[in-house]
Write an enzyme that holds these catalytic residues in place. Structure first.
Site, PDB file in Angstrom:
ATOM      1  N   ARG A  38     -23.776 -23.782  14.436  1.00 44.89           N
ATOM      2  CA  ARG A  38     -23.176 -25.008  13.887  1.00 44.89           C
ATOM      3  C   ARG A  38     -23.790 -25.304  12.513  1.00 44.89           C
ATOM      4  NH1 ARG A  38     -24.967 -29.961  14.380  1.00 44.89           N
ATOM      5  NH2 ARG A  38     -25.892 -29.697  16.423  1.00 44.89           N
ATOM      6  N   TYR A  95      -1.238 -34.552   0.831  1.00 40.78           N
ATOM      7  CA  TYR A  95      -1.005 -34.073   2.187  1.00 40.78           C
ATOM      8  C   TYR A  95      -1.107 -35.261   3.176  1.00 40.78           C
ATOM      9  CZ  TYR A  95      -1.930 -31.947   6.671  1.00 40.78           C
ATOM     10  OH  TYR A  95      -1.892 -31.641   8.005  1.00 40.78           O
ATOM     11  N   ASP A 167      -8.636 -30.964  -4.127  1.00 37.82           N
ATOM     12  CA  ASP A 167      -8.086 -30.106  -3.079  1.00 37.82           C
ATOM     13  C   ASP A 167      -7.168 -29.109  -3.778  1.00 37.82           C
ATOM     14  OD1 ASP A 167      -6.447 -28.927  -1.159  1.00 37.82           O
ATOM     15  OD2 ASP A 167      -6.334 -30.718   0.088  1.00 37.82           O
ATOM     16  N   LYS A 192      -4.232 -21.780   4.772  1.00 38.32           N
ATOM     17  CA  LYS A 192      -3.022 -21.509   3.997  1.00 38.32           C
ATOM     18  C   LYS A 192      -3.154 -20.177   3.251  1.00 38.32           C
ATOM     19  CE  LYS A 192      -1.574 -25.487   5.470  1.00 38.32           C
ATOM     20  NZ  LYS A 192      -2.724 -26.160   5.957  1.00 38.32           N
TER      21      LYS A 192
HETATM   22  C1  LIG Z   1      -3.118 -29.727   0.552  1.00 38.66           C
HETATM   23  C2  LIG Z   1      -3.662 -29.691   1.953  1.00 38.66           C
HETATM   24  N1  LIG Z   1      -4.930 -30.060   2.176  1.00 38.66           N
HETATM   25  C3  LIG Z   1      -5.471 -30.047   3.424  1.00 38.66           C
HETATM   26  C4  LIG Z   1      -4.718 -29.669   4.520  1.00 38.66           C
HETATM   27  C5  LIG Z   1      -5.330 -29.670   5.889  1.00 38.66           C
HETATM   28  O1  LIG Z   1      -5.646 -28.380   6.261  1.00 38.66           O
HETATM   29  P1  LIG Z   1      -5.821 -27.918   7.818  1.00 38.66           P
HETATM   30  O2  LIG Z   1      -4.484 -27.993   8.448  1.00 38.66           O
HETATM   31  O3  LIG Z   1      -6.394 -26.542   7.713  1.00 38.66           O
HETATM   32  O4  LIG Z   1      -6.778 -28.893   8.442  1.00 38.66           O
HETATM   33  C6  LIG Z   1      -3.390 -29.273   4.332  1.00 38.66           C
HETATM   34  C7  LIG Z   1      -2.570 -28.866   5.487  1.00 38.66           C
HETATM   35  O5  LIG Z   1      -1.398 -28.656   5.367  1.00 38.66           O
HETATM   36  C8  LIG Z   1      -2.846 -29.285   3.014  1.00 38.66           C
HETATM   37  O6  LIG Z   1      -1.574 -28.932   2.775  1.00 38.66           O
END
Ligand SMILES: Cc1ncc(COP(=O)(O)O)c(C=O)c1O
Length: 378
Positions: A38, A95, A167, A192
């Site tokens: 962890r 998101y 992000d 992704k």
């Molecule tokens: C831009 C973006 N950030 C964060 C996330 C969250 O990622 P996760 O589904 O791996 O938790 C997503 C999920 O679609 C996303 O599109």
């Protein structure tokens, strides 16, 4: 002497020491090493450091933390850096899971989110107060594909003695390296593009050690650690990242241009189209003339027509997530952004008929034919 070419998967939660002193020193951080997965796991650390090498090739003192998911990365970054009475300026369109974290969870802990259009720099500046501690942006926003000026946001953040967190899931380091434009921390949903095959869930945060420390502490205490098997798959995905992203972006650019003229489509958003409001910014922010493989389209006829379009597709699958080798479609208002009510959808610029296309590595002509036949029957 030889060593494995493939990344070894260290499938162990615990590690054995020669003596009690060594164990105490590793746990105490005086000596580098592994004590408990962890906290750190060799496979997960190798994956994260590989992403750091892609995000910050020339920058010194940059580290990375691996996470169980993109949301684990987002939440540990926010909670590691913010405390009660702090303010964070975030995107009005982002998101849905991140939006939910901003609007539903941060206020419970006394952290005030101010969600603004990050492409409107005057609005961002106006939102700054003495309590601002962070500006949080997406390189290419989910799902409107708006592209904020990261260099200008970094300047506003630093003038306010706060940090810029980005992000960069939709861009990947192949297209943009936010740290080179002034960002302090960059994070990804590795689920992704980094993994790229829709078979592993993970996240990663990259930044200078001074900014990474609080994120690491939050990861360890909140527990969102990346499993070694997932880390192996994500690391393997990195080996073809540049190939995939280049091919997917090239196909998306062709499709966006062709779809823009179709009578069933009210609007196509793609940062590579001159009609995109931030095409100019994307042109200097993005690398190698690549603009990503996400396209959004507003289908004429609203929600019902958008859903009928999705149902009519054959090669493009109705599927969650994005960024993998498979082309996928989703209807934003009923799926990724279901957390937003009508007012929030309108504020975020999401039309009822908006669909998001994540372009994969299939033959561009096959994809175009499929999209055209589905549009023709809406
Ligand atoms: C831009 C973006 N950030 C964060 C996330 C969250 O990622 P996760 O589904 O791996 O938790 C997503 C999920 O679609 C996303 O599109």
């Amino acid at each position: 002497m030889s060593r494995p070419l493939g990344l070894p998967v260290v499938r162990s939660s615990a590690f054995v020491f020669a003596n009690a002193h060594d164990y105490a020193e590793v746990l105490g951080g005086q000596v580098a090493g592994y004590a408990y997965s962890r906290i750190d796991n060799p496979t997960a650390t190798t994956f994260a450091m590989a992403v750091a090498a892609l995000e910050a090739p020339g920058l010194a003192d940059v580290g990375a933390e691996p996470f169980a998911s993109g949301m684990a990365a987002v939440s540990a970054t926010l909670l590691g850096h913010l405390m009660a009475d702090d303010e964070v300026i975030g995107p009005a369109n982002c998101y849905g899971g991140t939006w939910s974290l901003f609007t539903r969870w941060l206020p419970r802990w006394g952290i005030r989110p101010l969600l603004v259009d990050l492409t409107d720099l005057a609005a961002v500046q106006a939102a700054v107060t003495p309590s601002t501690r962070m500006i949080y942006a997406e390189t290419i926003a989910n799902p409107t594909l708006s592209v904020p000026d990261l260099a200008a946001l970094a300047e506003i953040a630093h003038r306010a003695q706060s940090r810029l967190v980005v992000d960069s899931t939709f861009a990947t380091p192949v297209i943009c390296r936010p740290l080179e434009h002034g960002a302090d921390v960059v994070l990804h949903s590795a689920t992704k593009f980094l993994g790229g095959h829709a078979d592993a869930t993970g996240g990663v945060v990259v930044g200078r050690r001074e900014h990474l420390g609080p994120v690491r502490d939050a990861r360890i205490d909140l527990g969102g650690c990346l499993a070694p098997d997932e880390a192996f798959l994500l690391h393997r995905g990195l080996e073809t990242l540049a190939l995939r992203v280049r091919q997917q972006s090239a196909t998306a650019a062709v499709l966006a241009a062709k779809l823009a003229g179709h009578p069933a489509v009210a609007r196509v958003r793609y940062p590579g189209l001159p009609s995109h409001p931030q095409h100019g910014i994307a042109s200097w922010l993005f690398r190698d003339g690549l603009f990503g493989s996400l396209i959004t389209m507003d289908i004429r006829g609203g929600r019902e027509a958008a859903m009928a379009f999705c149902d009519g597709l054959r090669a493009v699958r109705i599927a969650s997530s994005l960024g993998s080798v498979h082309s996928k479609v989703s209807h934003a208002a009923s799926t990724t952004h279901r957390q937003l009510d009508d007012a929030a959808l309108a504020a975020a610029g999401i039309a009822p008929g908006q669909v998001r296309l994540s372009v994969g590595v299939e033959d561009p002509e096959d994809l175009l034919a499929d999209l055209r036949q589905a549009l023709d029957v809406t």
